[in-house]
Design a protein around this motif. Structure first.
Motif, mmCIF file in Angstrom:
data_model
loop_
_atom_site.group_PDB
_atom_site.id
_atom_site.type_symbol
_atom_site.label_atom_id
_atom_site.label_comp_id
_atom_site.label_asym_id
_atom_site.label_seq_id
_atom_site.Cartn_x
_atom_site.Cartn_y
_atom_site.Cartn_z
ATOM 1 N N VAL B 187 0.835 -1.198 0.000
ATOM 2 C CA VAL B 187 0.000 0.000 0.000
ATOM 3 C C VAL B 187 0.871 1.250 0.000
ATOM 4 O O VAL B 187 0.595 2.229 -0.693
ATOM 5 C CB VAL B 187 -0.940 -0.023 1.225
ATOM 6 C CG1 VAL B 187 -1.668 1.302 1.357
ATOM 7 C CG2 VAL B 187 -1.931 -1.162 1.093
ATOM 8 N N GLY B 188 1.959 1.199 0.750
ATOM 9 C CA GLY B 188 2.788 2.388 0.877
ATOM 10 C C GLY B 188 3.549 2.719 -0.392
ATOM 11 O O GLY B 188 3.819 3.888 -0.684
ATOM 12 N N SER B 189 3.905 1.701 -1.159
ATOM 13 C CA SER B 189 4.799 1.957 -2.280
ATOM 14 C C SER B 189 4.132 1.946 -3.642
ATOM 15 O O SER B 189 4.764 2.287 -4.629
ATOM 16 C CB SER B 189 5.924 0.911 -2.281
ATOM 17 O OG SER B 189 6.504 0.834 -1.012
ATOM 18 N N LEU B 190 2.878 1.525 -3.704
ATOM 19 C CA LEU B 190 2.249 1.426 -5.024
ATOM 20 C C LEU B 190 2.150 2.780 -5.710
ATOM 21 O O LEU B 190 2.349 2.896 -6.913
ATOM 22 C CB LEU B 190 0.843 0.815 -4.894
ATOM 23 C CG LEU B 190 0.766 -0.693 -5.031
ATOM 24 C CD1 LEU B 190 -0.654 -1.166 -4.833
ATOM 25 C CD2 LEU B 190 1.280 -1.158 -6.386
ATOM 26 N N GLY B 191 1.834 3.809 -4.950
ATOM 27 C CA GLY B 191 1.705 5.109 -5.597
ATOM 28 C C GLY B 191 1.858 6.217 -4.593
ATOM 29 O O GLY B 191 1.756 5.989 -3.387
ATOM 30 N N PRO B 192 2.095 7.447 -5.087
ATOM 31 C CA PRO B 192 2.215 8.594 -4.185
ATOM 32 C C PRO B 192 0.835 9.003 -3.666
ATOM 33 O O PRO B 192 -0.181 8.562 -4.181
ATOM 34 C CB PRO B 192 2.800 9.671 -5.094
ATOM 35 C CG PRO B 192 2.305 9.318 -6.456
ATOM 36 C CD PRO B 192 2.216 7.828 -6.488
ATOM 37 N N LEU B 193 0.808 9.836 -2.648
ATOM 38 C CA LEU B 193 -0.465 10.364 -2.170
ATOM 39 C C LEU B 193 -0.984 11.379 -3.184
ATOM 40 O O LEU B 193 -0.197 12.054 -3.847
ATOM 41 C CB LEU B 193 -0.271 11.036 -0.807
ATOM 42 C CG LEU B 193 0.125 10.095 0.322
ATOM 43 C CD1 LEU B 193 0.265 10.868 1.620
ATOM 44 C CD2 LEU B 193 -0.901 8.984 0.491
ATOM 45 N N PRO B 194 -2.284 11.478 -3.314
ATOM 46 C CA PRO B 194 -2.823 12.399 -4.331
ATOM 47 C C PRO B 194 -2.500 13.859 -4.030
ATOM 48 O O PRO B 194 -2.355 14.663 -4.947
ATOM 49 C CB PRO B 194 -4.331 12.142 -4.281
ATOM 50 C CG PRO B 194 -4.591 11.144 -3.241
ATOM 51 C CD PRO B 194 -3.316 10.712 -2.615
ATOM 52 N N LYS B 195 -2.376 14.210 -2.755
ATOM 53 C CA LYS B 195 -2.192 15.626 -2.360
ATOM 54 C C LYS B 195 -3.210 16.492 -3.094
ATOM 55 O O LYS B 195 -4.386 16.196 -3.099
ATOM 56 C CB LYS B 195 -0.756 16.060 -2.631
ATOM 57 C CG LYS B 195 0.241 15.201 -1.849
ATOM 58 C CD LYS B 195 1.510 15.941 -1.532
ATOM 59 C CE LYS B 195 2.379 15.103 -0.624
ATOM 60 N NZ LYS B 195 3.568 14.594 -1.293
ATOM 61 N N ASN B 196 -2.754 17.576 -3.759
ATOM 62 C CA ASN B 196 -3.746 18.399 -4.455
ATOM 63 C C ASN B 196 -3.663 18.198 -5.962
ATOM 64 O O ASN B 196 -4.093 19.034 -6.743
ATOM 65 C CB ASN B 196 -3.565 19.876 -4.095
ATOM 66 C CG ASN B 196 -2.237 20.395 -4.620
ATOM 67 O OD1 ASN B 196 -1.371 19.613 -5.007
ATOM 68 N ND2 ASN B 196 -2.080 21.712 -4.656
ATOM 69 N N ASP B 197 -3.084 17.065 -6.371
ATOM 70 C CA ASP B 197 -2.871 16.806 -7.790
ATOM 71 C C ASP B 197 -4.185 16.806 -8.576
ATOM 72 O O ASP B 197 -4.238 17.245 -9.715
ATOM 73 C CB ASP B 197 -2.168 15.451 -7.954
ATOM 74 C CG ASP B 197 -1.659 15.251 -9.370
ATOM 75 O OD1 ASP B 197 -1.157 16.242 -9.947
ATOM 76 O OD2 ASP B 197 -1.786 14.140 -9.901
ATOM 77 N N LEU B 198 -5.260 16.315 -7.930
ATOM 78 C CA LEU B 198 -6.534 16.236 -8.634
ATOM 79 C C LEU B 198 -7.184 17.611 -8.769
ATOM 80 O O LEU B 198 -8.063 17.808 -9.585
ATOM 81 C CB LEU B 198 -7.480 15.294 -7.882
ATOM 82 C CG LEU B 198 -7.212 13.797 -8.049
ATOM 83 C CD1 LEU B 198 -8.022 13.006 -7.034
ATOM 84 C CD2 LEU B 198 -7.571 13.339 -9.449
ATOM 85 N N SER B 199 -6.755 18.553 -7.943
ATOM 86 C CA SER B 199 -7.428 19.851 -7.929
ATOM 87 C C SER B 199 -6.726 20.884 -8.791
ATOM 88 O O SER B 199 -7.258 21.971 -9.003
ATOM 89 C CB SER B 199 -7.514 20.374 -6.494
ATOM 90 O OG SER B 199 -8.049 19.392 -5.658
ATOM 91 N N THR B 200 -5.516 20.580 -9.241
ATOM 92 C CA THR B 200 -4.776 21.583 -10.008
ATOM 93 C C THR B 200 -4.572 21.103 -11.439
ATOM 94 O O THR B 200 -4.526 19.911 -11.711
ATOM 95 C CB THR B 200 -3.390 21.833 -9.390
ATOM 96 O OG1 THR B 200 -2.705 20.586 -9.325
ATOM 97 C CG2 THR B 200 -3.509 22.439 -8.019
ATOM 98 N N THR B 201 -4.428 22.077 -12.339
ATOM 99 C CA THR B 201 -4.108 21.743 -13.716
ATOM 100 C C THR B 201 -2.944 22.627 -14.144
ATOM 101 O O THR B 201 -2.528 23.530 -13.413
ATOM 102 C CB THR B 201 -5.291 22.026 -14.657
ATOM 103 O OG1 THR B 201 -5.488 23.432 -14.723
ATOM 104 C CG2 THR B 201 -6.550 21.341 -14.183
#
Lengths: 598, 366
Positions: B187-201
């Protein structure tokens, strides 16, 4: 040490050893059999297996088709891995397919195009693989319907029902994973939608999506990850569960349809050696051969025509493979107002219900059904004789209602295609389908149940009055009758060999002292459900009823009563005759009998 | 065939049965239910008695096997002889690749020959007399069952499970926790945390920006040509698919395209119903996110006459003259608008990023 072993020389110790040579005879077969048996001891098991009896029925072949499709999938899938490159790495196409030359794409897509155009015979393998996958899931579902409608899930086969459901669910996921691997525009759009599904999961959605895709969509991790899931993880689980499924079939021995000579304590059919080796073995080649023919003649998933995945592009009429249609259709039907903001969070039930919750919920209901039915009937016996669907009207009706719900969702996935082909408004089609998803299942339930009950009544009529021969007989006193030919015992048995469950009686809610009994509410629920299942029911004809139908005096009395009850004026006499008029003692009856003897 | 063998005869003294009252149980002398009549007599097939018919079947089976062999040879010949680019026209199928069809048909026939031959052999020549195999109750007898339970309890006793609860609880704890390291790694290594990636372009950053300062506004570029758009290029009724300037220089262009893709149209200003929509555009030229707010497909179909945008995946329909609100389909939220203006050279640029997250809904967007 109370018992003492007398000392012996080494030779003496060995004198009890069994060194008997294998029995001679039976030629080469015997020699090989002896060689193997002396090293494995499998002759007994082998003999048992080769003599194992399987009943014959076309509906038993549905599961076989699924089994053989799986073998074809494993075989062709292995071939495909030799050329497919599971990588999202960028490359520029330089193969023999002109329209794509010089276009930037992923290695996964480029290698799939290569398999289709530059690997000799690659396309036939790819198309067999895809067609077999579609066939696999069709066959699993039809097999599941057969098992459900005939009650083959009853004790002792509940575990196998659940294994089967799990296999179907895994097959859906496996199919979707394979469909997504080529990284063409259509499959990329499918993955994009899948990411949207994941995002709709409350609390964890965005975390799950970032884990699965290794970051934002699409990233470069998803193709290799899906590849491992598709060629290693899921096939291993599917093959393992499938093996358990088959072993349980062997342990339980196959179910059989009711018929003369068939009982709960036997299996009637043909032995593995030689009949079923030839029939089932031959059937594998037939399934494989038909799949190869279709794959050679009908194009499926022409990824070269879609182009590589490009997030800003989409084709009209984007649709998943057929087995995911119902989930896609559910998404199209669920209205937008199911999404709302609450407590500063977004709840996307318009997506979550159809894309994430639907499949587990449907499978949980299906998995629970055998236990629910067993609880309602209180039946703890083993069942090896199948029900004819009509003889379990409520179960059959529930199954058909579920199928109609599934069918509405499935057709909803084609609402755009229907709108174009039929020149109808897509809004109207969608709204009608929304309504149908609610109205159709109860309607189908009711209609199916009535049809089942009518068929049961028809069976009763047939047993009581025999077949209509079409021969009109006029008696001496001027009355007319149609001669009915009674059923022979073997034919009749098929129609009367079923048990009709009776609804439970509600036990007293409280005992004699007025104290509420423990579990009374549970019992009431059970009684009410039992009423829903079994209040409408038709019993099998008993010998006494048949005797009554055959005896003129009694029958006439009944007939008169029945006519008076319903339509007193309609019949001037007993024009509607019956088998009883041409009974064993009757001259015409004998004639009829002699004719059929020849 | 004697049809009346099993016919129940009325025994004397039975009471009359009234069929009009529905189901009735058996009366005096008759069994409650019918008896299983047993297996019907075996009916011989044509080939069982007629040797000529049997020989004919034999020839048919052999013929099918020969067909299979011929088809196999055909496959090999086709594999080497047919050019991989040659085509053939077939009825119903149309123009298609000759090698592919030849391989499919020969492979199919080769397999079908074996399959049909074997089944025909089984059906016509192998014995079709039904065999009865007895079933046995699946459950073990009581002794064996008790034995199994005894083994378990004795084993437990000899391991002193009941007497040493400390061991049981610690073992339970250890077993319960042993999967944690593996799960954590996955779980820890599969992917980074989304943080605000979904909210910014990409639109919310500027070209040549350093540490969040400086730079200039990003131009709107045609997709896929990558050329800038002048306000005067956007004639009434025209549609542009747009990406932000500099998107191909980013680390993951595809990831940026998924979020930053925009559709640009010019509407008659009088038809625009929302004041904000007019303010965020110029002279009726408006830019909206092209990513469906349902599950994220590109909203690719623009109906010029009705000003409707239709998503081809699940048919959500957005009204471009009414702030891209959903007028039909499963989506809930309107498409976010991109505020645009004209730079000094006359090119369209984005003033700022989207005011809200684009694309499908997610839990944290709130």
């Amino acid at each position: 040490m109370s018992t003492e072993t007398p000392a012996r020389s080494a030779d003496a110790l060995r004198k009890d050893d069994d060194t008997s040579a294998p029995a001679k005879g039976a030629g080469a077969v015997g020699a090989v059999a002896s060689w193997v048996d002396e090293r494995t001891g499998t002759a007994k098991g082998f003999r048992y297996l080769m003599r194992k009896v399987f009943p014959d029925h076309w509906s038993f072949m549905l599961g076989e088709i699924a089994m053989y499709s799986l073998v074809i999938l494993l075989l062709t899938g292995t071939f495909l891995t030799f050329w497919f490159v599971p990588s999202a790495g960028h490359t520029v196409y330089d193969g023999s397919y002109e329209p794509l030359k010089g276009i930037a794409m992923s290695e996964a897509y480029a290698s799939t195009v290569d398999i289709s155009f530059d690997v000799r015979g690659g396309l036939i393998i790819r198309q067999i693989h895809h067609w077999a996958a579609l066939l696999f899931i069709v066959a699993i579902m039809l097999h599941m319907f057969r098992v459900f409608f005939t009650g083959a899930f009853r004790k002792p086969r509940e575990i196998n029902w659940i294994i089967g459901l799990t296999l179907l669910m895994l097959a859906l996921v496996e199919g979707f994973a394979g469909y997504s691997l080529p990284d063409d525009l259509l499959s990329g759009t499918g993955l994009r939608a899948a990411e949207g599904f994941m995002l709709s999961i409350p609390v964890l959605g965005s975390y799950i999506s970032y884990m699965v895709f290794g970051g934002g969509f699409p990233g470069e991790a998803i193709i290799p990850r899906l590849f491992t899931v598709h060629v290693l993880l899921l096939p291993a689980i599917i093959v393992g569960l499938f093996t358990a499924h088959i072993i349980l079939v062997m342990v339980h021995k196959h179910t059989q349809y009711p018929g003369p000579g068939r009982t709960e304590k036997n299996v009637v059919g043909f032995p593995m050696m030689p009949v079923y080796i030839a029939k089932a073995g031959g059937f594998f080649f037939i399934v494989f051969g038909i799949t190869a023919l279709i794959a050679g003649l009908v194009t499926i998933n022409p990824i070269w025509a879609y182009g590589p995945y490009e997030p800003t592009q989409v084709t009209a009429g984007s649709q998943p493979d057929w087995y995911m249609g119902f989930a896609d259709g559910a998404l199209r039907l669920l209205p937008g107002f199911l999404e709302f903001d609450l407590l500063g969070r977004t709840w996307s039930f318009n997506i979550f219900l159809g894309a994430i919750a639907l499949i587990p919920v449907l499978f949980t209901i299906a998995g629970a059904y055998p236990f629910l039915e067993a609880w309602i009937t209180g039946d703890k016996r083993e069942h090896h004789i199948l029900d004819r669907p009509r003889n379990a009207p409520t179960r059959t009706a529930l199954g058909m209602a579920a199928i109609s719900f599934y069918a509405v969702l499935f057709f909803a996935a084609g609402n755009d295609i229907m709108a174009i082909k039929l020149h109808l408004s897509i809004n109207d089609i969608t709204n009608i389908l929304r309504l149908s998803a609610v109205i159709l299942p109860p309607l189908v339930f009711w209609v199916t149940k009535r049809i089942c009950l009518s068929l049961q009544r028809r069976d009763r009529d047939l047993v009581l009055h025999g077949r209509e021969t079409g021969r009109i007989v006029r008696t001496a006193d001027g009355r007319f009758f149609e001669a009915h030919e009674p059923l022979d015992a073997h034919t009749r048995w098929r129609l009367v060999a079923f048990e009709s469950n009776r609804p439970l009686e509600l036990p007293e809610g409280s005992d004699s002292n007025g104290v509420r009994r423990m579990g009374a509410a549970k019992q009431r629920l059970r009684t009410r459900l039992s009423g829903f299942w079994f209040n409408d029911r038709i019993e099998a004809v008993t010998p006494a009823e048949l005797a009554a139908a055959h005896h003129r005096g009694e029958y006439e009395a009944l007939e008169a009563a029945a006519v008076e009850d319903s339509h007193p004026q309609e019949f001037g006499g007993h024009l509607h005759g019956g088998a009883e008029e041409i009974g064993t003692s009757h001259a015409y009856g004998h004639l009829e009998e002699e004719k059929s003897d020849r | 065939m004697s049809e009346h063998d099993n016919l129940p005869e009325r025994s004397s003294g039975s009471s009359p049965v009234d069929l009009s009252k529905g189901h009735v149980e058996g009366t005096g002398g008759l069994p409650a239910r019918f008896e299983n009549p047993g297996l019907p007599a075996h009916v011989h097939r044509h080939g069982d008695d007629d040797d000529a018919a049997a020989r004919r079947s034999e020839r048919q089976v052999a013929g099918l096997f020969v067909l299979s062999m011929l088809a196999t040879v055909g496959f090999a010949v086709a594999y080497f002889a047919i050019d991989k680019n040659s085509t053939v026209t077939l009825p119903l199928v149309g123009v298609t690749n000759a090698l592919h069809v030849a391989l499919g048909v020969t492979l199919g026939l080769s397999l079908l020959g074996i399959g049909l031959g074997a089944v025909h052999w089984a059906k016509t020549l192998m014995s079709d007399e039904e065999i009865v195999e007895e079933r046995h109750v699946l459950r073990s007898d009581d002794g064996a069952r008790q034995g199994a339970i005894d083994v378990l309890t004795e084993g437990g006793e000899s391991a002193q499970i009941r007497r040493r609860p400390l061991i049981v609880y610690t073992l339970g704890g250890a077993l319960g926790l042993f999967a944690v390291p593996l799960g954590l790694q996955l779980v820890g290594s599969l992917g980074p945390l989304p943080k605000n990636d979904l909210s910014t372009t990409l639109w919310s950053t500027r070209i040549g920006q350093r540490d969040g300062k400086g730079g200039r506004k990003r131009k709107l570029m045609r997709d896929p040509e990558g050329t800038a758009i002048r306000l005067t290029d956007v004639t009434l009724g025209s549609v542009f698919h747009v990406l932000p300037e500099g998107i191909n220089e980013t680390e993951h262009p595809l990831n940026e395209k998924v979020k930053a893709s925009v559709i640009l149209v010019r509407l008659e200003e009088s038809k625009i119903r929302s004041q904000r929509q007019r303010d965020w555009g110029i002279d009726g030229v408006v830019a909206y996110s092209k990513i469906c707010t349902h599950v994220g497909c590109p909203v690719g179909l623009y109906e010029q006459q009705t000003h409707h945008l239709l998503c081809p995946c699940h048919q959500s329909t957005f009204d471009m003259t009414d702030d891209c609100k959903v007028i039909f389909g499963p989506a809930k939220r309107p498409l976010p608008q991109l505020k645009i203006s004209v730079d000094t050279e006359g090119y369209l640029v984005a003033d700022q990023g989207f005011a809200e997250p684009v694309g499908p809904s997610f839990w944290e967007r709130g």
